[in-house]
Motif scaffolding. Structure first.
Motif, short mmCIF file in Angstrom:
data_model
loop_
_atom_site.label_atom_id
_atom_site.label_comp_id
_atom_site.label_asym_id
_atom_site.label_seq_id
_atom_site.Cartn_x
_atom_site.Cartn_y
_atom_site.Cartn_z
N VAL A 137 7.61 -0.47 14.70
CA VAL A 137 7.89 0.51 13.65
C VAL A 137 7.53 -0.09 12.30
N PHE A 138 6.76 0.64 11.51
CA PHE A 138 6.41 0.21 10.16
C PHE A 138 7.06 1.13 9.14
N GLY A 139 7.20 0.63 7.92
CA GLY A 139 7.78 1.42 6.85
C GLY A 139 6.90 2.60 6.47
N GLU A 140 7.49 3.52 5.71
CA GLU A 140 6.82 4.78 5.41
C GLU A 140 5.59 4.60 4.53
N ASN A 141 5.66 3.71 3.57
CA ASN A 141 4.57 3.57 2.60
C ASN A 141 3.50 2.59 3.08
N ASN A 142 2.93 2.91 4.23
CA ASN A 142 1.83 2.12 4.78
C ASN A 142 0.79 3.07 5.35
N ASP A 143 -0.44 2.62 5.35
CA ASP A 143 -1.55 3.41 5.88
C ASP A 143 -1.80 3.00 7.33
N ILE A 144 -1.45 3.87 8.27
CA ILE A 144 -1.65 3.60 9.68
C ILE A 144 -2.76 4.50 10.21
N ASP A 145 -3.74 3.89 10.82
CA ASP A 145 -4.89 4.60 11.39
C ASP A 145 -4.83 4.50 12.90
N VAL A 146 -4.69 5.64 13.57
CA VAL A 146 -4.62 5.66 15.03
C VAL A 146 -5.80 6.41 15.63
N SER A 147 -6.90 6.52 14.87
CA SER A 147 -8.07 7.21 15.40
C SER A 147 -8.65 6.49 16.61
N ASN A 148 -8.51 5.16 16.66
CA ASN A 148 -8.85 4.39 17.85
C ASN A 148 -7.54 4.06 18.55
N LYS A 149 -7.20 4.81 19.61
CA LYS A 149 -5.88 4.70 20.20
C LYS A 149 -5.62 3.36 20.86
N VAL A 157 0.84 -1.18 0.00
CA VAL A 157 0.00 0.00 0.00
C VAL A 157 0.88 1.24 0.00
N THR A 158 0.63 2.14 -0.92
CA THR A 158 1.36 3.40 -0.96
C THR A 158 0.52 4.46 -0.29
N GLN A 159 1.08 5.11 0.73
CA GLN A 159 0.29 6.03 1.54
C GLN A 159 1.21 7.10 2.12
N ALA A 160 0.76 8.35 2.09
CA ALA A 160 1.53 9.42 2.70
C ALA A 160 1.61 9.20 4.20
N ALA A 161 2.73 9.59 4.79
CA ALA A 161 2.93 9.40 6.22
C ALA A 161 1.87 10.16 7.01
N ASN A 162 1.40 9.56 8.07
CA ASN A 162 0.37 10.13 8.92
C ASN A 162 1.03 10.97 10.01
N ASP A 163 0.67 12.24 10.09
CA ASP A 163 1.27 13.13 11.08
C ASP A 163 0.93 12.71 12.51
N SER A 164 -0.11 11.90 12.67
CA SER A 164 -0.50 11.47 14.01
C SER A 164 0.32 10.29 14.52
N VAL A 165 1.14 9.71 13.65
CA VAL A 165 1.98 8.58 14.03
C VAL A 165 3.40 9.07 14.25
N GLN A 166 4.02 8.64 15.33
CA GLN A 166 5.34 9.10 15.69
C GLN A 166 6.42 8.58 14.75
N ASP A 167 7.49 9.34 14.63
CA ASP A 167 8.66 8.93 13.86
C ASP A 167 9.37 7.81 14.60
N GLN A 200 6.41 4.94 12.74
CA GLN A 200 6.55 4.80 11.30
C GLN A 200 7.79 5.52 10.81
N ASP A 201 8.42 4.98 9.75
CA ASP A 201 9.52 5.69 9.10
C ASP A 201 9.01 7.01 8.54
N LYS A 202 9.84 8.04 8.60
CA LYS A 202 9.45 9.36 8.11
C LYS A 202 10.54 9.94 7.21
N ASN A 203 10.10 10.72 6.23
CA ASN A 203 11.00 11.52 5.39
C ASN A 203 12.08 10.69 4.71
#
Length: 260
Positions: A162-174, A63-73, A204-207
């Motif tokens: 830690v997951f790679g950058e190109n993944n969709d991580i949803d943390v809306s349910n903490k 899955v190709t997905q922009a990094a989620n700002d709500s997920v820590q580096d 998640q990996d960032k940048n």
């Protein structure tokens, strides 16, 4: 991770070392689990961002997905371990499975650092008594992963995943984050659970940075290490004749001193 009883080390640690140094791909098999191919489209509400994503569970599809700002580096492996120069396997010694690609078809009682990950069953070190303070796993591309993966943290142990950058991580349910549409039932993100010593567990990996560049580490550090170890004169010679009980193989290092 290695289990030590007195001064006797299980032979499995030797086999593991060889596997890490020599193996590019790891397969753990016992039972067989079918991999159903499925595709679905969903809306992932990721705190700040709401992104429509198309998920595919078929093998070989990431899955190709922009990094989620709500997920820590996730940072770098050196943030969590400082033992690269103090053992023969470097950072790889901190993981039960360290490979470019791993297929898990039987429960793995340990952590992983894997590029392409196919987790048909769960994994995680089942130690909750405090002797394992923190378990770290890194999965760059989880092609599939079991919801029951990892081991719940408590007042005695913490998790960092830690997951790679190109993944969709949803943390809306903490208390139940998800990765590419799969819920992770044993991982939390900012939980209010008073029994957890570490509230934030998913990263998640960032940048463009990677927590650890597994491919380069195998091709360079561990490859060079394997070559140098092969030229050393062994202190101990071990053969099958040293193990009359095939189910209880132990190498006793009590009489041997660590050398350069």
């Amino acid at each position: 991770m290695l289990n030590k009883k007195g001064k006797e080390w299980a032979l499995s640690c030797v086999a593991l070392s060889a596997a890490v140094l020599m193996g590019i791909s790891t397969t753990v098999q016992a039972d067989t689990t079918g991999n159903a191919n499925s595709t679905n489209t969903s809306i992932a509400k990721n705190g700040i961002n709401s992104v429509a994503t198309t998920q595919s569970a078929s093998n070989g599809t990431a899955v190709t997905q922009a990094a989620n700002d709500s997920v820590q580096d996730g940072g770098h492996v050196s943030d969590d371990f400082s033992n690269e120069d103090s053992n023969q396997l470097g950072y790889a010694s901190n993981f039960h499975i360290f490979a470019n690609e791993a297929h898990l078809n039987a429960h793995t009682n340990g952590n992983v650092a894997v590029g392409d990950f196919y987790g048909n069953v769960n994994f995680g070190t089942n130690i909750i008594d405090g002797t394992l303070e923190k378990e770290v796993s890194y999965i760059q591309t989880p092609h599939n992963i079991s919801s029951s993966s990892f081991v719940n943290s408590n007042e005695n142990r913490a998790n960092k995943v830690v997951f790679g950058e190109n993944n969709d991580i949803d943390v809306s349910n903490k208390n139940r984050p998800s990765i590419n549409g799969t819920y992770l039932d044993h991982i939390k993100n900012g939980s209010d659970d008073a029994n957890s010593i570490d509230e934030d567990e998913i990263y998640q990996d960032k940048n463009g940075n990677k927590y650890i560049n597994i491919e380069n580490y195998l091709d360079q550090f561990l490859s060079n290490k394997s070559t140098s170890l092969a030229t050393m004169t062994p202190q101990i010679k071990v053969t099958n004749d040293d193990f009359p009980d095939q189910n209880q193989r132990v190498i006793n290092l009590q009489d041997y001193e660590v050398t350069d």
